[in-house]
Design an enzyme around this catalytic site. Sequence first.
Site, PDB file in Angstrom:
ATOM      1  N   GLU A  91      86.527  29.449  10.259  1.00  0.00           N
ATOM      2  CA  GLU A  91      85.732  29.515  11.475  1.00  0.00           C
ATOM      3  C   GLU A  91      84.238  29.333  11.220  1.00  0.00           C
ATOM      4  O   GLU A  91      83.743  29.536  10.115  1.00  0.00           O
ATOM      5  CB  GLU A  91      85.984  30.840  12.187  1.00  0.00           C
ATOM      6  N   CYS A 112      76.704  29.496  11.510  1.00  0.00           N
ATOM      7  CA  CYS A 112      77.216  30.323  10.426  1.00  0.00           C
ATOM      8  C   CYS A 112      78.483  29.643   9.901  1.00  0.00           C
ATOM      9  O   CYS A 112      79.429  29.436  10.656  1.00  0.00           O
ATOM     10  CB  CYS A 112      77.522  31.701  11.002  1.00  0.00           C
ATOM     11  N   CYS A 119      89.044  35.851   1.448  1.00  0.00           N
ATOM     12  CA  CYS A 119      88.027  36.296   0.489  1.00  0.00           C
ATOM     13  C   CYS A 119      88.667  37.255  -0.491  1.00  0.00           C
ATOM     14  O   CYS A 119      89.503  38.075  -0.114  1.00  0.00           O
ATOM     15  CB  CYS A 119      86.866  36.977   1.218  1.00  0.00           C
ATOM     16  N   CYS A 123      85.866  43.789   0.707  1.00  0.00           N
ATOM     17  CA  CYS A 123      85.004  44.847   1.237  1.00  0.00           C
ATOM     18  C   CYS A 123      85.794  45.546   2.350  1.00  0.00           C
ATOM     19  O   CYS A 123      86.455  44.890   3.156  1.00  0.00           O
ATOM     20  CB  CYS A 123      83.712  44.253   1.790  1.00  0.00           C
ATOM     21  N   CYS A 126      85.528  44.562   6.240  1.00  0.00           N
ATOM     22  CA  CYS A 126      85.429  43.146   6.606  1.00  0.00           C
ATOM     23  C   CYS A 126      86.801  42.538   6.914  1.00  0.00           C
ATOM     24  O   CYS A 126      87.764  42.749   6.189  1.00  0.00           O
ATOM     25  CB  CYS A 126      84.754  42.397   5.468  1.00  0.00           C
ATOM     26  N   CYS A 343      82.337  37.711  10.715  1.00  0.00           N
ATOM     27  CA  CYS A 343      83.150  36.732  10.004  1.00  0.00           C
ATOM     28  C   CYS A 343      84.617  37.135   9.875  1.00  0.00           C
ATOM     29  O   CYS A 343      84.953  38.282   9.680  1.00  0.00           O
ATOM     30  CB  CYS A 343      82.555  36.484   8.635  1.00  0.00           C
TER      31      CYS A 343
HETATM   32  N1  SAH Z   1      80.692  37.043   1.414  1.00  0.00           N
HETATM   33  C1  SAH Z   1      79.339  36.937   1.756  1.00  0.00           C
HETATM   34  C2  SAH Z   1      79.069  36.124   3.005  1.00  0.00           C
HETATM   35  C3  SAH Z   1      79.996  36.313   4.159  1.00  0.00           C
HETATM   36  S1  SAH Z   1      79.963  37.866   4.976  1.00  0.00           S
HETATM   37  C4  SAH Z   1      78.719  38.294   1.873  1.00  0.00           C
HETATM   38  O1  SAH Z   1      79.443  39.278   1.859  1.00  0.00           O
HETATM   39  O2  SAH Z   1      77.490  38.358   1.950  1.00  0.00           O
HETATM   40  C5  SAH Z   1      78.485  37.763   5.957  1.00  0.00           C
HETATM   41  C6  SAH Z   1      77.931  39.103   6.367  1.00  0.00           C
HETATM   42  O3  SAH Z   1      78.721  39.724   7.403  1.00  0.00           O
HETATM   43  C7  SAH Z   1      77.895  40.089   5.221  1.00  0.00           C
HETATM   44  O4  SAH Z   1      76.658  40.732   5.168  1.00  0.00           O
HETATM   45  C8  SAH Z   1      79.016  41.017   5.589  1.00  0.00           C
HETATM   46  O5  SAH Z   1      78.890  42.233   4.950  1.00  0.00           O
HETATM   47  C9  SAH Z   1      78.883  41.067   7.079  1.00  0.00           C
HETATM   48  N2  SAH Z   1      80.058  41.610   7.784  1.00  0.00           N
HETATM   49  C10 SAH Z   1      81.349  41.557   7.421  1.00  0.00           C
HETATM   50  N3  SAH Z   1      82.125  42.186   8.332  1.00  0.00           N
HETATM   51  C11 SAH Z   1      81.290  42.644   9.285  1.00  0.00           C
HETATM   52  C12 SAH Z   1      81.490  43.380  10.488  1.00  0.00           C
HETATM   53  N4  SAH Z   1      82.692  43.734  10.893  1.00  0.00           N
HETATM   54  N5  SAH Z   1      80.398  43.707  11.229  1.00  0.00           N
HETATM   55  C13 SAH Z   1      79.161  43.311  10.837  1.00  0.00           C
HETATM   56  N6  SAH Z   1      78.914  42.612   9.724  1.00  0.00           N
HETATM   57  C14 SAH Z   1      79.968  42.285   8.947  1.00  0.00           C
HETATM   58 FE1  SF4 Z   2      84.177  38.807   1.317  1.00  0.00          FE
HETATM   59 FE2  SF4 Z   2      83.741  39.988   3.649  1.00  0.00          FE
HETATM   60 FE3  SF4 Z   2      82.997  41.192   1.378  1.00  0.00          FE
HETATM   61 FE4  SF4 Z   2      81.661  38.993   2.221  1.00  0.00          FE
HETATM   62  S1  SF4 Z   2      81.766  40.980   3.257  1.00  0.00           S
HETATM   63  S2  SF4 Z   2      82.393  39.447   0.126  1.00  0.00           S
HETATM   64  S3  SF4 Z   2      83.353  37.849   3.163  1.00  0.00           S
HETATM   65  S4  SF4 Z   2      85.122  40.729   1.999  1.00  0.00           S
END
Ligand code: SAH
Ligand code: SF4
Length: 357
Positions: A91, A112, A119, A123, A126, A343
């Site tokens: 996406e 974006c 991934c 985390c 996420c 994301c």
């Molecule tokens: N993997 C990379 C880039 C993709 S995530 C990273 O982690 O930086 C992009 C951003 O969205 C990151 O800062 C991530 O922590 C944040 N993110 C992920 N899930 C989220 C959520 N549910 N609400 C707000 N931000 C979120």
């Molecule tokens: Fe992967 Fe989501 Fe962690 Fe970014 S925030 S590294 S996309 S699991």
Amino acid sequence: MRLDIRSQTREELERQFATWEQPGYRVEQLLQWLYARRAASWDEMTNLPKALRESLRQSYDLQWPTVVRKQGANDATQKFLWRLSDGALIESVLIPASPSLYGEPSDRRTLCVSTQVGCAYGCKFCASGIDGWKRNLEVQEIVNQVLAIEREAKTEERVVNNLVIMGMGEPLANYDNLLKALKILNAPWGGKIGARKITVSTSGLAPQIRRLADDPAQYRLAISLHGATDETRARIMPINKKYPLKELTAACEYYQEKKGRMITLEYILIAGVNDGLDQTRSLAALARRLNAKVNLIPYNTVEGLPWARPEEAAQEAFHAALQAEGAVATLRREKGHDIDAACGQLRLKTERELVGS
Ligand code: SAH
Ligand code: SF4
């Protein structure tokens, strides 16, 4: 494996055209079709001789993603779900600037983009990592997210003038493909997006941050911090065990020294997890040391995960405490909240619907 035409730089195409004894202006014409007119098929390229089109068809793929879903939010944020040639779903989110939110008019239109299918970093908060990692995106699959949206808009004007690499996946874990895609998107013959208008976000892969620091390109860097002590960060980001804050900070300092530019620390506020005022002192100290700006983002709830965003008063208290500690910090009023803009969420939902769960 066959190469896709949009994974090739101008120099690579020039070399190939030279072996075909094609004049230089033919490369120019091809680039026009690829990046100005965003051609989705060889047959569209009517000013290239048929024989040349045939050679191209035989030598290169010309992949193009299909739109599976398009969702718009009240604030005009649009989310696109794409199906790739192997059926994988990714996406992209288009975020137009909104004068009412930022107070001053701006023509910034941010896209974006995703860099991987799924991934591997898992985390806890996420959606992208929930079903694990499937594969890296190819160069053209990254580039095409920008071009396909511009084609959808049915204009030859550039639609996207600001790029954030914050979609699904960990960009620095797909380093080579990402950097080649960005080179193409940045090039005057390609996407024409200024290097300073491109921000790469990472969950903290310290060695790759150093590698990016050594690269001549002037992209901006954002670190997904989300915890200012090892204890808090490790609880929600498993990568902190591999690269704890000491190592991550040292890599950021190295980046800062090499590039002389400000890093952004992304900090999502999750109720009861990392929004305690005990985090603000460490966070402010880190931001001051790195000369970094802190971007506070209220958490976007993910279906099936227990986390929630703090009340607005708690968000503001955290922001104020951070500023009182001398950090430069902004609190983002989340855009696109109503269309699962964070994301991975739209993809997750669609995949679950597809498998009927
Ligand atoms: N993997 C990379 C880039 C993709 S995530 C990273 O982690 O930086 C992009 C951003 O969205 C990151 O800062 C991530 O922590 C944040 N993110 C992920 N899930 C989220 C959520 N549910 N609400 C707000 N931000 C979120
Ligand atoms: Fe992967 Fe989501 Fe962690 Fe970014 S925030 S590294 S996309 S699991």
